[in-house]
Design a protein around this motif. Structure first.
Motif, PDB file in Angstrom:
ATOM      1  N   MET A   3       0.830  -1.208   0.000  1.00  0.00           N
ATOM      2  CA  MET A   3       0.000   0.000   0.000  1.00  0.00           C
ATOM      3  C   MET A   3       0.868   1.263   0.000  1.00  0.00           C
ATOM      4  N   ARG A   4       2.054   1.188   0.638  1.00  0.00           N
ATOM      5  CA  ARG A   4       2.958   2.364   0.651  1.00  0.00           C
ATOM      6  C   ARG A   4       3.382   2.774  -0.751  1.00  0.00           C
ATOM      7  N   ARG A   5       3.484   1.789  -1.670  1.00  0.00           N
ATOM      8  CA  ARG A   5       3.921   2.106  -3.034  1.00  0.00           C
ATOM      9  C   ARG A   5       2.931   3.044  -3.724  1.00  0.00           C
ATOM     10  N   ARG A   6       1.659   2.881  -3.386  1.00  0.00           N
ATOM     11  CA  ARG A   6       0.644   3.749  -4.004  1.00  0.00           C
ATOM     12  C   ARG A   6       0.863   5.192  -3.544  1.00  0.00           C
ATOM     13  N   ASN A   7       1.091   5.357  -2.224  1.00  0.00           N
ATOM     14  CA  ASN A   7       1.324   6.713  -1.706  1.00  0.00           C
ATOM     15  C   ASN A   7       2.607   7.290  -2.285  1.00  0.00           C
ATOM     16  N   ARG A   8       3.630   6.456  -2.395  1.00  0.00           N
ATOM     17  CA  ARG A   8       4.913   6.921  -2.926  1.00  0.00           C
ATOM     18  C   ARG A   8       4.745   7.416  -4.373  1.00  0.00           C
ATOM     19  N   THR A   9       3.886   6.725  -5.128  1.00  0.00           N
ATOM     20  CA  THR A   9       3.664   7.129  -6.518  1.00  0.00           C
ATOM     21  C   THR A   9       2.961   8.485  -6.580  1.00  0.00           C
ATOM     22  N   VAL A  10       2.014   8.694  -5.671  1.00  0.00           N
ATOM     23  CA  VAL A  10       1.336   9.999  -5.606  1.00  0.00           C
ATOM     24  C   VAL A  10       2.364  11.083  -5.230  1.00  0.00           C
ATOM     25  N   ASP A  11       3.235  10.760  -4.253  1.00  0.00           N
ATOM     26  CA  ASP A  11       4.274  11.724  -3.850  1.00  0.00           C
ATOM     27  C   ASP A  11       5.196  12.065  -5.018  1.00  0.00           C
ATOM     28  N   LEU A  12       5.527  11.035  -5.799  1.00  0.00           N
ATOM     29  CA  LEU A  12       6.405  11.239  -6.951  1.00  0.00           C
ATOM     30  C   LEU A  12       5.737  12.173  -7.962  1.00  0.00           C
ATOM     31  N   ALA A  13       4.428  11.990  -8.135  1.00  0.00           N
ATOM     32  CA  ALA A  13       3.683  12.860  -9.053  1.00  0.00           C
ATOM     33  C   ALA A  13       3.742  14.300  -8.545  1.00  0.00           C
ATOM     34  N   ARG A  14       3.553  14.455  -7.228  1.00  0.00           N
ATOM     35  CA  ARG A  14       3.573  15.808  -6.650  1.00  0.00           C
ATOM     36  C   ARG A  14       4.953  16.438  -6.857  1.00  0.00           C
ATOM     37  N   GLU A  15       5.981  15.603  -6.639  1.00  0.00           N
ATOM     38  CA  GLU A  15       7.367  16.082  -6.777  1.00  0.00           C
ATOM     39  C   GLU A  15       7.626  16.590  -8.210  1.00  0.00           C
ATOM     40  N   VAL A  16       7.228  15.773  -9.212  1.00  0.00           N
ATOM     41  CA  VAL A  16       7.511  16.193 -10.598  1.00  0.00           C
ATOM     42  C   VAL A  16       6.638  17.382 -11.016  1.00  0.00           C
ATOM     43  N   CYS A  17       5.554  17.611 -10.261  1.00  0.00           N
ATOM     44  CA  CYS A  17       4.701  18.770 -10.575  1.00  0.00           C
ATOM     45  C   CYS A  17       5.135  20.010  -9.787  1.00  0.00           C
ATOM     46  N   GLY A  18       6.307  19.934  -9.175  1.00  0.00           N
ATOM     47  CA  GLY A  18       6.857  21.116  -8.493  1.00  0.00           C
ATOM     48  C   GLY A  18       6.311  21.341  -7.098  1.00  0.00           C
ATOM     49  N   GLY A  19       5.833  20.264  -6.433  1.00  0.00           N
ATOM     50  CA  GLY A  19       5.453  20.388  -5.023  1.00  0.00           C
ATOM     51  C   GLY A  19       3.957  20.478  -4.760  1.00  0.00           C
ATOM     52  N   SER A  20       3.159  20.696  -5.792  1.00  0.00           N
ATOM     53  CA  SER A  20       1.705  20.734  -5.576  1.00  0.00           C
ATOM     54  C   SER A  20       0.978  20.128  -6.769  1.00  0.00           C
ATOM     55  N   LEU A  21      -0.083  19.386  -6.453  1.00  0.00           N
ATOM     56  CA  LEU A  21      -0.862  18.753  -7.532  1.00  0.00           C
ATOM     57  C   LEU A  21      -2.009  19.641  -7.996  1.00  0.00           C
ATOM     58  N   ILE A  22      -2.293  20.670  -7.222  1.00  0.00           N
ATOM     59  CA  ILE A  22      -3.503  21.453  -7.486  1.00  0.00           C
ATOM     60  C   ILE A  22      -3.466  22.077  -8.882  1.00  0.00           C
ATOM     61  N   GLY A  23      -4.499  21.743  -9.645  1.00  0.00           N
ATOM     62  CA  GLY A  23      -4.648  22.309 -10.990  1.00  0.00           C
ATOM     63  C   GLY A  23      -3.723  21.703 -12.038  1.00  0.00           C
ATOM     64  N   ARG A  24      -2.865  20.752 -11.627  1.00  0.00           N
ATOM     65  CA  ARG A  24      -1.940  20.162 -12.594  1.00  0.00           C
ATOM     66  C   ARG A  24      -2.655  19.141 -13.462  1.00  0.00           C
ATOM     67  N   LYS A  25      -2.336  19.166 -14.733  1.00  0.00           N
ATOM     68  CA  LYS A  25      -2.981  18.245 -15.671  1.00  0.00           C
ATOM     69  C   LYS A  25      -2.135  16.974 -15.753  1.00  0.00           C
ATOM     70  N   ILE A  26      -2.687  15.887 -15.269  1.00  0.00           N
ATOM     71  CA  ILE A  26      -1.914  14.642 -15.239  1.00  0.00           C
ATOM     72  C   ILE A  26      -2.600  13.570 -16.089  1.00  0.00           C
ATOM     73  N   ALA A  27      -1.839  13.003 -17.004  1.00  0.00           N
ATOM     74  CA  ALA A  27      -2.354  11.914 -17.850  1.00  0.00           C
ATOM     75  C   ALA A  27      -2.007  10.592 -17.181  1.00  0.00           C
ATOM     76  N   VAL A  28      -3.022   9.790 -16.917  1.00  0.00           N
ATOM     77  CA  VAL A  28      -2.796   8.466 -16.327  1.00  0.00           C
ATOM     78  C   VAL A  28      -3.037   7.409 -17.402  1.00  0.00           C
ATOM     79  N   LEU A  29      -1.973   6.688 -17.751  1.00  0.00           N
ATOM     80  CA  LEU A  29      -2.103   5.623 -18.746  1.00  0.00           C
ATOM     81  C   LEU A  29      -2.156   4.288 -18.002  1.00  0.00           C
ATOM     82  N   GLY A  30      -3.316   3.640 -18.058  1.00  0.00           N
ATOM     83  CA  GLY A  30      -3.490   2.365 -17.359  1.00  0.00           C
ATOM     84  C   GLY A  30      -4.354   2.524 -16.133  1.00  0.00           C
ATOM     85  N   LEU A  31      -5.450   1.772 -16.086  1.00  0.00           N
ATOM     86  CA  LEU A  31      -6.364   1.799 -14.939  1.00  0.00           C
ATOM     87  C   LEU A  31      -6.608   0.392 -14.396  1.00  0.00           C
ATOM     88  N   ALA A  32      -6.413  -0.618 -15.251  1.00  0.00           N
ATOM     89  CA  ALA A  32      -6.628  -2.012 -14.825  1.00  0.00           C
ATOM     90  C   ALA A  32      -5.552  -2.426 -13.824  1.00  0.00           C
TER      91      ALA A  32
END
Ligand code: UGA
Length: 437
Positions: free
Chosen positions: A296-325
């Protein structure tokens, strides 16, 4: 042989079609009339490679029927129980309501000498309890526990050519009769020398859950190493390649990334822990709590990584997610790590555009707030970051130059370690992954 299969989900529908293909006369039974209507028309109610072809070819032979009436099991000699055993709401234990109901509903239609064969994944002790119920109704009927090891995405192949067959019998030493009948069902696989293990009920039930517990542990082991790699600058994919060369370890199921999900591994390890608690051996399986937590920690880490690459905040950032299954070649989103991350990103303020080759409809049902689109182009247009969360072949083969012209920023998070970082970096992308520098 005349066979009924109770439950036409991922397991039962594939099992019914494969047994008919092998030459048996099969009726698949499910209380869900929509599912039965779709199967009758030769349409698989879920995405599984090879299943539509099999439904069509087996259907044409006249050996495969589907029904929503358990009474249609009458006349079959073998009755497979293939219903689901989901996690109970708010508890770790497995919900056995469907298994119990399937067996109960079958009792009036059993004839002397019939065999009931359990395939569902159940807590140890279930088969003995059900055997008592079945023999109380008709003492000439026997019950065998014959766990299933099929993987979604490879279900047809795994059913026709399993790695092994396990038969759990009430009295393996004294009365092997039901085993001989089951041998006729699996004659094709046995002729190809598929190993067959005849054992007692408890061992058969435990083989199944311990196999899934081992697989989950293997994945969480490499994901724990990924955490250490992240703290040290090491590369978990090279580490996996190197340790995997030791035959005793093996490279398979050592793919670090977003971790495991789906309708089996997560709920099976939890049900196993719950059962161990009831048996007074909870300490023996307390490591599975850690396996679950690492995952379960890996899921949070992935969200953190997304926040990091978006410059520290996810708010209003346009993120493309490829893969839902929960994994490629499946439209199953049950406990999907990819969908979980997409949802978390959205809930934390990102503007998520998700896509998947097969799972968009199921993902929409589960999480209607997400904006889901059909193509990679639509999902990635002007995106601030692209995240690959399920390693479908079409995503592994994406051309970084082509994608670079669509996105807003050339930033990619590889949640499944399925891309070559050198290629993507050479094409001007900022590449980030779990457990890799
Ligand atoms: C699993 C078992 O593999 C089957 O043997 C078993 O029969 C089945 O559960 C079941 O109990 O019915 P399945 O759920 O179809 O099969 O999926 P897996 O291929 O095991 O993958 C499970 C999850 O682990 C996926 O989310 C996948 O992405 C993840 N995974 C797998 C990793 O993160 N790393 C790996 O190296 C392998």
């Amino acid at each position: 042989m005349q066979i009924s299969v109770i439950g036409c989900g991922y397991l039962g529908a594939v099992h019914s079609a494969c047994l008919a293909e092998l030459g048996h006369d099969v009726v698949g039974i499910d209380i869900d009339e929509n599912k039965i209507a779709s199967l009758r028309e030769g349409n698989a109610p879920f995405f599984e490679p090879g299943l539509p072809e099999l439904l069509r070819s087996a259907g044409e032979t006249g050996r495969l029927r589907f029904s929503s009436e358990t009474a249609d099991a009458r006349g079959a000699r073998i009755h497979f129980i293939a219903v689901g055993t989901p996690q109970k709401k708010g508890e770790n234990a497995a919900d056995l309501r469907f298994v119990d109901a399937a067996v109960e509903s079958l009792l009036p239609y059993l004839s002397d000498g019939d065999i009931v064969v359990g395939k569902s994944t159940v807590p140890v002790g279930t088969a003995r309890r059900l055997a008592e119920r079945v023999t109380a109704a008709n003492s000439t009927v026997s019950l065998v526990w014959n766990p299933e090891f099929l993987r979604e995405g490879f279900a047809v192949q795994d059913t026709i050519s399993p790695d092994r067959l396990v038969y759990g019998l009430q009295d393996p030493a004294g009365s092997p009769g039901p085993a001989a009948v089951l041998d006729e069902v699996y004659a094709g696989a046995l002729a190809r020398e598929t190993p067959r293990i005849i054992t007692d009920y408890e061992t058969a039930e435990l083989v199944k859950v311990s196999a899934n517990a081992f697989l989950a542990t293997k994945i969480s082991f490499i994901n724990a190493m990924a955490e250490v790699c992240e703290a040290t600058g090491a590369d978990v994919t090279q580490l996996a390649d190197a340790i995997g060369l030791d035959n005793r370890i093996g490279r398979r199921f050592l793919n670090a990334g977003l971790g495991f999900g789906g309708g089996c591994l997560p709920k099976d390890i939890r049900a196993f822990m719950a059962r161990a608690g009831e048996l007074g051996v909870d300490q023996a399986l307390s490591f599975l709590r850690e396996v679950d937590a690492i995952n379960m920690r890996r899921r949070n880490r992935t969200v953190d990584l997304a926040r990091e690459v978006c410059g520290g905040s996810l708010i209003g950032r346009k993120i493309a997610v490829l893969g839902l299954a929960f994994k490629p070649d499946s439209d199953d989103v049950r406990d999907s790590p990819a969908l979980n991350v997409a949802a978390q990103l959205q809930l934390q303020g990102a503007a998520v555009l998700g896509t998947d080759p097969q799972a968009v409809d199921n993902a929409r049902l589960r999480f209607p707030e997400l904006t889901l689109v059909k193509t990679v182009e639509e999902a990635t247009e002007a995106a601030d970051a692209v995240m690959i969360l399920t390693e479908w072949k079409e995503y592994r083969q994406l051309d970084p130059h082509w994608l670079g012209q669509i996105v807003g920023a050339k930033t990619i998070v590889d949640g499944r370690n399925c891309l070559d970082p050198l290629t993507w970096r050479a094409a001007g992308w900022r590449y980030r992954a779990l457990g890799r520098p």
